[in-house]
Design a protein around this motif. Sequence first.
Motif, PDB file in Angstrom:
ATOM      1  N   ILE A  70      -4.315  -5.981  -3.307  1.00 27.75           N
ATOM      2  CA  ILE A  70      -3.764  -7.133  -2.608  1.00 27.75           C
ATOM      3  C   ILE A  70      -2.254  -6.998  -2.429  1.00 27.75           C
ATOM      4  CG2 ILE A  70      -3.430  -8.606  -4.625  1.00 27.75           C
ATOM      5  CD1 ILE A  70      -4.484 -10.904  -2.754  1.00 27.75           C
ATOM      6  N   ALA A  71      -1.580  -6.386  -3.393  1.00 26.36           N
ATOM      7  CA  ALA A  71      -0.148  -6.157  -3.268  1.00 26.36           C
ATOM      8  C   ALA A  71       0.134  -5.171  -2.141  1.00 26.36           C
ATOM      9  CB  ALA A  71       0.425  -5.649  -4.584  1.00 26.36           C
ATOM     10  N   SER A  72      -0.709  -4.187  -2.018  1.00 26.24           N
ATOM     11  CA  SER A  72      -0.562  -3.228  -0.919  1.00 26.24           C
ATOM     12  C   SER A  72      -0.740  -3.920   0.428  1.00 26.24           C
ATOM     13  CB  SER A  72      -1.581  -2.109  -1.090  1.00 26.24           C
ATOM     14  OG  SER A  72      -1.500  -1.198  -0.022  1.00 26.24           O
ATOM     15  N   ASP A  73      -1.725  -4.802   0.522  1.00 28.09           N
ATOM     16  CA  ASP A  73      -1.934  -5.565   1.758  1.00 28.09           C
ATOM     17  C   ASP A  73      -0.732  -6.457   2.063  1.00 28.09           C
ATOM     18  OD1 ASP A  73      -4.420  -4.403   1.955  1.00 28.09           O
ATOM     19  OD2 ASP A  73      -5.506  -6.154   1.169  1.00 28.09           O
ATOM     20  N   MET A  74      -0.198  -7.082   1.026  1.00 31.08           N
ATOM     21  CA  MET A  74       0.959  -7.957   1.221  1.00 31.08           C
ATOM     22  C   MET A  74       2.178  -7.150   1.655  1.00 31.08           C
ATOM     23  SD  MET A  74       0.402 -10.568  -1.984  1.00 31.08           S
ATOM     24  CE  MET A  74       1.774 -11.675  -1.636  1.00 31.08           C
ATOM     25  N   ARG A  75       2.383  -5.976   1.079  1.00 32.87           N
ATOM     26  CA  ARG A  75       3.507  -5.129   1.490  1.00 32.87           C
ATOM     27  C   ARG A  75       3.359  -4.707   2.951  1.00 32.87           C
ATOM     28  NH1 ARG A  75       2.865  -2.886  -3.904  1.00 32.87           N
ATOM     29  NH2 ARG A  75       1.534  -1.269  -3.020  1.00 32.87           N
ATOM     30  N   ARG A  76       2.122  -4.377   3.356  1.00 30.83           N
ATOM     31  CA  ARG A  76       1.864  -3.986   4.742  1.00 30.83           C
ATOM     32  C   ARG A  76       2.176  -5.145   5.693  1.00 30.83           C
ATOM     33  NH1 ARG A  76      -2.243  -1.208   3.894  1.00 30.83           N
ATOM     34  NH2 ARG A  76      -3.721  -2.899   3.602  1.00 30.83           N
ATOM     35  N   GLU A  77       1.774  -6.357   5.296  1.00 29.80           N
ATOM     36  CA  GLU A  77       2.024  -7.537   6.121  1.00 29.80           C
ATOM     37  C   GLU A  77       3.524  -7.844   6.194  1.00 29.80           C
ATOM     38  OE1 GLU A  77       0.932 -10.474   8.704  1.00 29.80           O
ATOM     39  OE2 GLU A  77      -0.359  -8.940   7.829  1.00 29.80           O
ATOM     40  N   ILE A  78       4.221  -7.689   5.088  1.00 29.30           N
ATOM     41  CA  ILE A  78       5.675  -7.902   5.081  1.00 29.30           C
ATOM     42  C   ILE A  78       6.355  -6.879   5.992  1.00 29.30           C
ATOM     43  CG2 ILE A  78       7.744  -7.764   3.639  1.00 29.30           C
ATOM     44  CD1 ILE A  78       6.044  -8.964   1.357  1.00 29.30           C
ATOM     45  N   HIS A  79       5.910  -5.637   5.930  1.00 28.31           N
ATOM     46  CA  HIS A  79       6.472  -4.611   6.807  1.00 28.31           C
ATOM     47  C   HIS A  79       6.275  -4.987   8.270  1.00 28.31           C
ATOM     48  CE1 HIS A  79       6.066  -0.882   9.231  1.00 28.31           C
ATOM     49  NE2 HIS A  79       7.248  -0.659   8.676  1.00 28.31           N
ATOM     50  N   ASP A 125       7.579 -18.193   3.843  1.00 30.90           N
ATOM     51  CA  ASP A 125       6.740 -19.336   4.231  1.00 30.90           C
ATOM     52  C   ASP A 125       5.322 -18.890   4.565  1.00 30.90           C
ATOM     53  OD1 ASP A 125       8.850 -21.060   3.856  1.00 30.90           O
ATOM     54  OD2 ASP A 125       9.377 -21.179   5.999  1.00 30.90           O
ATOM     55  N   PHE A 126       5.182 -17.755   5.250  1.00 31.68           N
ATOM     56  CA  PHE A 126       3.858 -17.228   5.581  1.00 31.68           C
ATOM     57  C   PHE A 126       3.085 -16.870   4.310  1.00 31.68           C
ATOM     58  CE2 PHE A 126       1.138 -13.537   6.300  1.00 31.68           C
ATOM     59  CZ  PHE A 126       0.272 -14.034   7.274  1.00 31.68           C
ATOM     60  N   MET A 127       3.754 -16.198   3.386  1.00 25.22           N
ATOM     61  CA  MET A 127       3.082 -15.784   2.152  1.00 25.22           C
ATOM     62  C   MET A 127       2.715 -16.994   1.285  1.00 25.22           C
ATOM     63  SD  MET A 127       2.579 -12.597   2.129  1.00 25.22           S
ATOM     64  CE  MET A 127       3.038 -11.226   3.143  1.00 25.22           C
ATOM     65  N   VAL A 128       3.581 -17.996   1.237  1.00 28.79           N
ATOM     66  CA  VAL A 128       3.271 -19.206   0.468  1.00 28.79           C
ATOM     67  C   VAL A 128       2.107 -19.946   1.105  1.00 28.79           C
ATOM     68  CG1 VAL A 128       4.158 -21.485  -0.187  1.00 28.79           C
ATOM     69  CG2 VAL A 128       5.546 -19.455  -0.570  1.00 28.79           C
ATOM     70  N   ALA A 129       2.079 -20.010   2.429  1.00 26.27           N
ATOM     71  CA  ALA A 129       0.970 -20.676   3.123  1.00 26.27           C
ATOM     72  C   ALA A 129      -0.351 -19.957   2.868  1.00 26.27           C
ATOM     73  CB  ALA A 129       1.256 -20.738   4.620  1.00 26.27           C
ATOM     74  N   ARG A 130      -0.299 -18.642   2.785  1.00 26.31           N
ATOM     75  CA  ARG A 130      -1.529 -17.867   2.597  1.00 26.31           C
ATOM     76  C   ARG A 130      -1.959 -17.788   1.130  1.00 26.31           C
ATOM     77  NH1 ARG A 130      -2.626 -12.263   5.507  1.00 26.31           N
ATOM     78  NH2 ARG A 130      -3.462 -13.667   7.040  1.00 26.31           N
ATOM     79  N   MET A 166       5.895  -7.975   9.573  1.00 26.91           N
ATOM     80  CA  MET A 166       6.715  -9.128   9.923  1.00 26.91           C
ATOM     81  C   MET A 166       8.201  -8.757  10.019  1.00 26.91           C
ATOM     82  SD  MET A 166       4.759 -12.036   7.668  1.00 26.91           S
ATOM     83  CE  MET A 166       5.495 -13.473   8.444  1.00 26.91           C
ATOM     84  N   VAL A 167       8.661  -7.892   9.131  1.00 34.75           N
ATOM     85  CA  VAL A 167      10.065  -7.474   9.153  1.00 34.75           C
ATOM     86  C   VAL A 167      10.359  -6.672  10.417  1.00 34.75           C
ATOM     87  CG1 VAL A 167      11.747  -5.953   8.019  1.00 34.75           C
ATOM     88  CG2 VAL A 167      10.450  -7.607   6.677  1.00 34.75           C
ATOM     89  N   THR A 168       9.454  -5.761  10.793  1.00 34.98           N
ATOM     90  CA  THR A 168       9.684  -4.956  12.006  1.00 34.98           C
ATOM     91  C   THR A 168       9.590  -5.801  13.264  1.00 34.98           C
ATOM     92  OG1 THR A 168       7.361  -4.263  12.014  1.00 34.98           O
ATOM     93  CG2 THR A 168       8.969  -2.771  10.978  1.00 34.98           C
ATOM     94  N   GLU A 169       8.896  -6.933  13.194  1.00 34.24           N
ATOM     95  CA  GLU A 169       8.854  -7.850  14.332  1.00 34.24           C
ATOM     96  C   GLU A 169      10.113  -8.701  14.427  1.00 34.24           C
ATOM     97  OE1 GLU A 169       5.305 -10.182  13.921  1.00 34.24           O
ATOM     98  OE2 GLU A 169       3.997  -8.534  14.547  1.00 34.24           O
ATOM     99  N   GLY A 170      10.970  -8.639  13.409  1.00 37.78           N
ATOM    100  CA  GLY A 170      12.235  -9.354  13.456  1.00 37.78           C
ATOM    101  C   GLY A 170      12.205 -10.735  12.819  1.00 37.78           C
ATOM    102  N   GLN A 171      11.206 -11.038  12.024  1.00 37.38           N
ATOM    103  CA  GLN A 171      11.142 -12.343  11.378  1.00 37.38           C
ATOM    104  C   GLN A 171      12.120 -12.404  10.206  1.00 37.38           C
ATOM    105  OE1 GLN A 171       7.274 -13.964  10.743  1.00 37.38           O
ATOM    106  NE2 GLN A 171       6.402 -12.941  12.524  1.00 37.38           N
ATOM    107  N   THR A 172      12.583 -13.596   9.921  1.00 34.90           N
ATOM    108  CA  THR A 172      13.555 -13.795   8.842  1.00 34.90           C
ATOM    109  C   THR A 172      12.859 -13.799   7.484  1.00 34.90           C
ATOM    110  OG1 THR A 172      13.360 -16.190   8.864  1.00 34.90           O
ATOM    111  CG2 THR A 172      14.975 -15.206  10.372  1.00 34.90           C
ATOM    112  N   ASN A 173      13.665 -13.693   6.437  1.00 34.32           N
ATOM    113  CA  ASN A 173      13.120 -13.753   5.078  1.00 34.32           C
ATOM    114  C   ASN A 173      12.367 -15.065   4.859  1.00 34.32           C
ATOM    115  OD1 ASN A 173      14.381 -11.336   4.687  1.00 34.32           O
ATOM    116  ND2 ASN A 173      15.616 -12.010   2.956  1.00 34.32           N
TER     117      ASN A 173
END
Length: 158
Positions: free
Chosen positions: A61-70, A84-89, A72-79
């Motif tokens: 699950i940590a690997s999945d979360m790191r992939r999702e963070i990557h 907020d996305f991770m807390v919602a999920r 979102m970061v490459t799409e230009g989303q803010t911290n």
Amino acid sequence: MLTQLRGLLLALLLMPFSAWAVIDTYEFANDQQQDQYKVLIEELRCPKCQNQNLADSNAPIASDMRREIHRMVTEGQTNQDVVDFMVARYGDFVNYRPRRDSSTLVLWYGPIGMLVLGAVVVLMLAKRKRSGKSEDRTDTSSKVDRDKLQRLLDKEDD
């Protein structure tokens, strides 16, 4: 030669399998995105491991979360967008530093309140003990009163 081969095979069998774990490698457009990614994976907690951040966890699950963070970061989303996305999920648990709001007041200020309450109790007990000893030490009867009391006691003995 055969004993060396056996020793090598034994060493390979005893080697922890975590050493063969896959290491995530992600490409970033610039150093700012890479720094943002590092900050996020160190600030977010793995839901399975509970006391490890995403950077230290080997859980799937940590690997999945790191992939999702990557992503979102490459799409230009803010911290804040990523958090907020991770807390919602995954819930508020993924934050190492929970937000300060009405639902977390006890978490943030409870230890301070308990410390103050403990100090008040200790002070009250110390004051009570001190006042109890001071009453025992003070001799409120005068010499004249003690003499009268002794004479009365002597009369009763006769």
